[in-house]
Design an enzyme around this catalytic site. Sequence first.
Site, short mmCIF file in Angstrom:
data_model
loop_
_atom_site.label_atom_id
_atom_site.label_comp_id
_atom_site.label_asym_id
_atom_site.label_seq_id
_atom_site.Cartn_x
_atom_site.Cartn_y
_atom_site.Cartn_z
CG ASP A 140 1.49 7.12 -11.99
OD1 ASP A 140 1.17 7.59 -13.10
OD2 ASP A 140 0.65 6.85 -11.10
CE1 TYR A 182 -3.01 7.61 -6.33
CE2 TYR A 182 -0.77 7.71 -7.17
CZ TYR A 182 -2.09 7.33 -7.32
OH TYR A 182 -2.47 6.66 -8.45
CE LYS A 239 -2.26 8.66 -11.91
NZ LYS A 239 -1.47 8.34 -10.70
CG HIS A 281 -6.90 10.04 -10.17
ND1 HIS A 281 -6.07 10.34 -9.12
CD2 HIS A 281 -6.80 8.70 -10.31
CE1 HIS A 281 -5.50 9.25 -8.67
NE2 HIS A 281 -5.93 8.24 -9.37
N1 NAP Z 1 -5.06 5.83 -11.94
C1 NAP Z 1 -5.54 5.11 -10.95
O1 NAP Z 1 -6.75 5.16 -10.65
C2 NAP Z 1 -4.62 4.21 -10.20
C3 NAP Z 1 -5.13 3.31 -9.26
C4 NAP Z 1 -4.23 2.48 -8.59
C5 NAP Z 1 -2.87 2.56 -8.87
N2 NAP Z 1 -2.40 3.48 -9.75
C6 NAP Z 1 -0.94 3.62 -10.04
O2 NAP Z 1 -0.40 2.33 -10.31
C7 NAP Z 1 0.70 2.09 -9.41
C8 NAP Z 1 0.84 0.61 -9.13
O3 NAP Z 1 -0.37 0.05 -8.64
P1 NAP Z 1 -0.57 -0.39 -7.11
O4 NAP Z 1 0.34 0.37 -6.26
O5 NAP Z 1 -2.04 -0.31 -6.84
O6 NAP Z 1 -0.25 -1.94 -7.11
P2 NAP Z 1 0.89 -2.91 -7.71
O7 NAP Z 1 2.06 -2.16 -8.18
O8 NAP Z 1 0.18 -3.85 -8.65
O9 NAP Z 1 1.27 -3.76 -6.40
C9 NAP Z 1 1.87 -3.17 -5.27
C10 NAP Z 1 1.89 -4.23 -4.16
O10 NAP Z 1 2.66 -5.35 -4.56
C11 NAP Z 1 3.78 -5.52 -3.69
N3 NAP Z 1 4.93 -5.84 -4.56
C12 NAP Z 1 5.58 -4.99 -5.40
N4 NAP Z 1 6.55 -5.63 -6.06
C13 NAP Z 1 6.53 -6.91 -5.63
C14 NAP Z 1 7.32 -8.05 -5.96
N5 NAP Z 1 8.31 -7.99 -6.82
N6 NAP Z 1 7.01 -9.23 -5.32
C15 NAP Z 1 5.99 -9.30 -4.44
N7 NAP Z 1 5.20 -8.26 -4.11
C16 NAP Z 1 5.49 -7.06 -4.68
C17 NAP Z 1 3.96 -4.23 -2.93
O11 NAP Z 1 4.44 -4.48 -1.63
P3 NAP Z 1 5.55 -3.58 -0.84
O12 NAP Z 1 5.33 -2.14 -1.22
O13 NAP Z 1 5.22 -3.87 0.59
O14 NAP Z 1 6.89 -4.10 -1.25
C18 NAP Z 1 2.51 -3.72 -2.88
O15 NAP Z 1 1.81 -4.34 -1.81
C19 NAP Z 1 0.31 2.93 -8.18
O16 NAP Z 1 1.38 3.09 -7.28
C20 NAP Z 1 -0.16 4.19 -8.85
O17 NAP Z 1 0.94 4.95 -9.30
C21 NAP Z 1 -3.25 4.30 -10.42
#
Ligand code: NAP
Length: 279
Positions: free
Chosen positions: A46, A51, A76, A109
């Site tokens: 994704d 990004y 997106k 988005h």
């Molecule tokens: N459509 C939208 O508006 C929107 C907005 C936000 C996000 N997204 C999508 O959703 C995806 C995921 O959301 P996100 O990146 O915001 O946050 P997330 O996946 O909820 O959390 C990522 C964070 O958690 C840490 N982490 C990951 N796995 C872990 C584990 N097993 N144990 C402990 N910590 C862990 C990562 O650290 P490290 O990387 O340092 O390991 C990073 O700091 C995004 O990458 C994107 O593709 C979409």
Amino acid sequence: MATVPTIALNNGVEIPQLGFGVFQIPPDQTVEATRTALEVGYRHIDTAEMYGNEKEVGQAVRESGIDRSEVFVTSKLNNGFHRRDDALRAFDQTMADLGFDYLDLFLVHWPLPTIDVDYVETWKAMEEIYASGRCRAVGVSNFNPHHLRRLFAETEVRPAVNQIEAHPYLANDEVRAFDAEHEIVTEAWSPIAQGKVLDDPAIVAIAETLGRTPAQVVLRWHVQRGDVVFPKSVTRQRVEENFALFDFELDQGQMATITGLDRGERTGPDPDTFDYVPS
Ligand SMILES: NC(=O)c1ccc[n+]([C@@H]2O[C@H](COP(=O)([O-])OP(=O)(O)OC[C@H]3O[C@@H](n4cnc5c(N)ncnc54)[C@H](OP(=O)(O)O)[C@@H]3O)[C@@H](O)[C@H]2O)c1
């Protein structure tokens, strides 16, 4: 390697329920991070124009040796491109940056309801992109039911997915129920609330009972709710951990405990007021 279940979108295209998110991965780390995810077994990535790492995602997928048809890639439309002609050009740019001849899923988005370009115009451009055959499915992100109702009333193609913020502190069940009622698959972004839910005592206790990590418990909760998830991590051990979700289950009580943690707490902006357009 575990088999990730797929979910059928409303046009029959199958999407892997677990993917890998690349938000906030700097471009110079994205090839390596995406390569790691593909090695671990993820077949769904994704990304987004916002990004700034579509080129690197495309490079990692193209260089992986895995057949393009086996990797589901989402991107997106960025906020500056809501006018029809801009949206069509932005899609061409996304395709050029990814280096693909087709995309699996393209999303609007944000609805940006307060800017002067109506998201209905944007969605009509998405319909054109879908009709071109260069994108297997089109959908939206951060759309509330009232935004979706306008699309249903004024356009032809129903969004295949709605990607919204959802995690134990923001169940977002009203939007999820609306999506389900209208055959729109919900994708849960920030599924572990960027790490904020992992110290929650109720989640830690369930993890200890099951001999799993808090992240695995939360991601498994999403999977059992039926949503699509794509946790982000640049840490190989976490990328592996987040993939190991299909050899255990939460019971009804554990599911209810996590659902009960909802406190309406967002990590990101509110779609009804968010109007950021890059200059
Ligand atoms: N459509 C939208 O508006 C929107 C907005 C936000 C996000 N997204 C999508 O959703 C995806 C995921 O959301 P996100 O990146 O915001 O946050 P997330 O996946 O909820 O959390 C990522 C964070 O958690 C840490 N982490 C990951 N796995 C872990 C584990 N097993 N144990 C402990 N910590 C862990 C990562 O650290 P490290 O990387 O340092 O390991 C990073 O700091 C995004 O990458 C994107 O593709 C979409």
